[in-house]
Design a protein around this motif. Sequence first.
Motif, PDB file in Angstrom:
ATOM      1  N   GLY A  74      64.688 -58.279 -31.444  1.00 52.41           N
ATOM      2  CA  GLY A  74      66.008 -58.657 -30.936  1.00 52.41           C
ATOM      3  C   GLY A  74      66.534 -57.637 -29.944  1.00 52.41           C
ATOM      4  N   SER A  75      66.338 -56.362 -30.261  1.00 51.96           N
ATOM      5  CA  SER A  75      66.775 -55.299 -29.358  1.00 51.96           C
ATOM      6  C   SER A  75      66.075 -55.433 -28.010  1.00 51.96           C
ATOM      7  CB  SER A  75      66.451 -53.953 -30.009  1.00 51.96           C
ATOM      8  OG  SER A  75      66.795 -52.911 -29.140  1.00 51.96           O
ATOM      9  N   MET A  76      64.766 -55.668 -28.065  1.00 51.83           N
ATOM     10  CA  MET A  76      63.976 -55.853 -26.839  1.00 51.83           C
ATOM     11  C   MET A  76      64.480 -57.067 -26.043  1.00 51.83           C
ATOM     12  SD  MET A  76      61.321 -54.836 -25.086  1.00 51.83           S
ATOM     13  CE  MET A  76      61.548 -55.590 -23.481  1.00 51.83           C
ATOM     14  N   PHE A  77      64.783 -58.132 -26.763  1.00 47.43           N
ATOM     15  CA  PHE A  77      65.250 -59.385 -26.163  1.00 47.43           C
ATOM     16  C   PHE A  77      66.560 -59.160 -25.404  1.00 47.43           C
ATOM     17  CE2 PHE A  77      67.377 -63.593 -26.580  1.00 47.43           C
ATOM     18  CZ  PHE A  77      66.380 -64.418 -26.089  1.00 47.43           C
ATOM     19  N   SER A  78      67.485 -58.397 -26.006  1.00 48.55           N
ATOM     20  CA  SER A  78      68.791 -58.191 -25.368  1.00 48.55           C
ATOM     21  C   SER A  78      68.651 -57.353 -24.112  1.00 48.55           C
ATOM     22  CB  SER A  78      69.765 -57.532 -26.360  1.00 48.55           C
ATOM     23  OG  SER A  78      69.394 -56.185 -26.577  1.00 48.55           O
ATOM     24  N   VAL A  79      67.705 -56.415 -24.131  1.00 44.36           N
ATOM     25  CA  VAL A  79      67.502 -55.577 -22.952  1.00 44.36           C
ATOM     26  C   VAL A  79      66.825 -56.385 -21.837  1.00 44.36           C
ATOM     27  CG1 VAL A  79      66.288 -53.535 -22.063  1.00 44.36           C
ATOM     28  CG2 VAL A  79      67.445 -53.435 -24.269  1.00 44.36           C
ATOM     29  N   GLN A  80      65.880 -57.238 -22.228  1.00 44.68           N
ATOM     30  CA  GLN A  80      65.168 -58.055 -21.229  1.00 44.68           C
ATOM     31  C   GLN A  80      66.133 -58.935 -20.447  1.00 44.68           C
ATOM     32  OE1 GLN A  80      62.535 -61.112 -22.683  1.00 44.68           O
ATOM     33  NE2 GLN A  80      61.988 -61.706 -20.599  1.00 44.68           N
ATOM     34  N   TYR A  81      67.062 -59.576 -21.139  1.00 43.39           N
ATOM     35  CA  TYR A  81      67.991 -60.494 -20.465  1.00 43.39           C
ATOM     36  C   TYR A  81      69.305 -59.809 -20.091  1.00 43.39           C
ATOM     37  CZ  TYR A  81      64.753 -64.231 -21.475  1.00 43.39           C
ATOM     38  OH  TYR A  81      63.644 -65.025 -21.506  1.00 43.39           O
ATOM     39  N   SER A  82      69.455 -58.563 -20.462  1.00 45.79           N
ATOM     40  CA  SER A  82      70.672 -57.763 -20.274  1.00 45.79           C
ATOM     41  C   SER A  82      71.935 -58.497 -20.727  1.00 45.79           C
ATOM     42  CB  SER A  82      70.804 -57.255 -18.833  1.00 45.79           C
ATOM     43  OG  SER A  82      71.224 -58.275 -17.979  1.00 45.79           O
ATOM     44  N   ALA A  83      71.726 -59.462 -21.628  1.00 48.65           N
ATOM     45  CA  ALA A  83      72.865 -60.200 -22.174  1.00 48.65           C
ATOM     46  C   ALA A  83      72.471 -60.809 -23.515  1.00 48.65           C
ATOM     47  CB  ALA A  83      73.283 -61.316 -21.216  1.00 48.65           C
ATOM     48  N   VAL A  84      73.469 -61.028 -24.375  1.00 46.90           N
ATOM     49  CA  VAL A  84      73.224 -61.762 -25.617  1.00 46.90           C
ATOM     50  C   VAL A  84      74.325 -62.799 -25.791  1.00 46.90           C
ATOM     51  CG1 VAL A  84      71.988 -59.973 -26.901  1.00 46.90           C
ATOM     52  CG2 VAL A  84      74.492 -60.019 -26.956  1.00 46.90           C
TER      53      VAL A  84
END
Lengths: 260, 316
Positions: free
Chosen positions: B221-231
């Motif tokens: 999840g942490s990686m995912f938020s950084v990849q899209y720079s948004a949650v």
Amino acid sequence: MSEYLLEIQNVSKLFSGLVAIDNLSMKVKKGQIYGIIGPNGAGKTTLFNCITGIYTPEIGQILWKGKDIKGISPYKIAGLGILRTFQTIRLFSEMSVAENIMSGRHIKSKQRWYNGIIPTPAYFKDEKYQWTKVGELMEFFNLSLYATTPAGDLSYGIQRRIEMARALAAEPELLILDEPAAGLNENETIELTEMIRKIQAMGVTIMMIEHDMEMVMSLSEYITVINFGAKISEGVPSFVQADPKVVEAYIGSDEEDEDA
Amino acid sequence: MMNKTGLIALLLLGFAGLYPLFVDSAWLAVGTTFLVFACVAFSQDIILGRAGVFHMGHAMFFGLGAYTTAILNVQFGWAILATWIPSVVIPMACAFALVAPIIHLRGDYLLVATIGFNIIFIQILENDVFGLTGGPNGLFGIDVVHVFGYDFSSQIHMYYMAFILLGITLFIMRSLDRSKFGRAMFYIHKDDIAAQSMGISLRYYKLYAFILGAGIAGAAGSMFSVQYSAVSPEAFNVTQSIMFFTIVLVGGSASLPGVLIGTFVMFVLPEVFREFETARYLVFGVAMILTMILRPRGIWPVKFGNIPSFLKKGAK
């Protein structure tokens, strides 16, 4: 400490008002082979389920080396050194024979919680040791040939051997066998009888439910006969065999016995 | 000597390692998301495929990791690197606190309870509790990873970070498979009464599976938020949980190649058939049904018998 390994004192188990076990008492000595016989539905397996923690009896005490173990969860009972087999074989049927036996080594394994994430030198040592033990047991039970075979693919007789190997892998003090000869042919029964003698020679105490009279009479040092949840007779095999109450109980239930 | 599975694994590793050199940025992003989702699918597999617990709220743990990084970075100004540990530990702590009281529930009952957790989680996010979660729109402007003054900001960086994360996940899966912990989960899954009679605590090993699974999902999840720079909340709703659940069952419970195939089928194929628009989901619905009828144990089912070679010698 008590001179008995296991003492069952006035145990009763009720199922929604029906009495499955009725004020039952027995005493098992260390190193003994203890037989339990009785017609089908007499409550023998229920008694084993009470000892191994699957059921909690409403009344009475179950003493293991003098301490009450009634109501303790099954996995802790196994940790005390009481291991069992099942009347209806319960193997992990998709898994290989070696993996099945390895489940018995679980409580002997010294792996720490983090070894599920990262291996350590101590883990490698432990893992190798446990598998070596599994190898020895497969040899003892003549199962090495089937090490990688899924347990469910094997014949009934072999599955019974795997179940015993699995229980023995945990190095039990008391081994509880629930109809070990059920479904076996004559040769397999003879093999099994020898096997049970060898296990006793290792110093393991054995409690056994069995319908094969020849086998149970030749193996057991002491026998309790149960009918309708209550004890109707007990003693050495020759005494029990001659007891009129036992004969009556068996003749009265001949039909059900055939279905076993 | 290398066996067939090992060779396939090596080829796949080579392909995944070189993949960014051959694709445009859109496909690179698909690749990164595939790697992240594969991690989540593996963590779901620990709980569902191995311990056999019907858990349909896994997007919550994925979301907890993503929001931990997002909140700490956007609201409190933490560096992304500093949010990594909390984004793993917080989902683990939540898994323990939430699941411990309900772990004794059986199959379908536990399934409903985990869906309930996921729904409450989305409600908390959407209602902007304590003004931290940004409400229905979520949080924007999440930073990238800085190490020694160097910015890991391009899509290629994202891809390789996710690649390393999947590598760590696979390492853990392998360790688990070869330890008494992984085996205990299988025993519980296959026959819980027999497992207990062998001295295995159902509660301990089911919770172990949940906590480990939550930790890996949190890292993803942490990686995912950084990849899209948004949650935003909809990335972590029950529909997503159903997808992770389905990936495991369609691919093959407890099977490493199976879960990878499941992730590919459920996530990458829809991207390939994007031109068919929503009609493509019809195909997937049908594919899911057919898989369950024709291959109920998954496309690539798990193979047991993973025992040391010295025990295989005498075997036929």
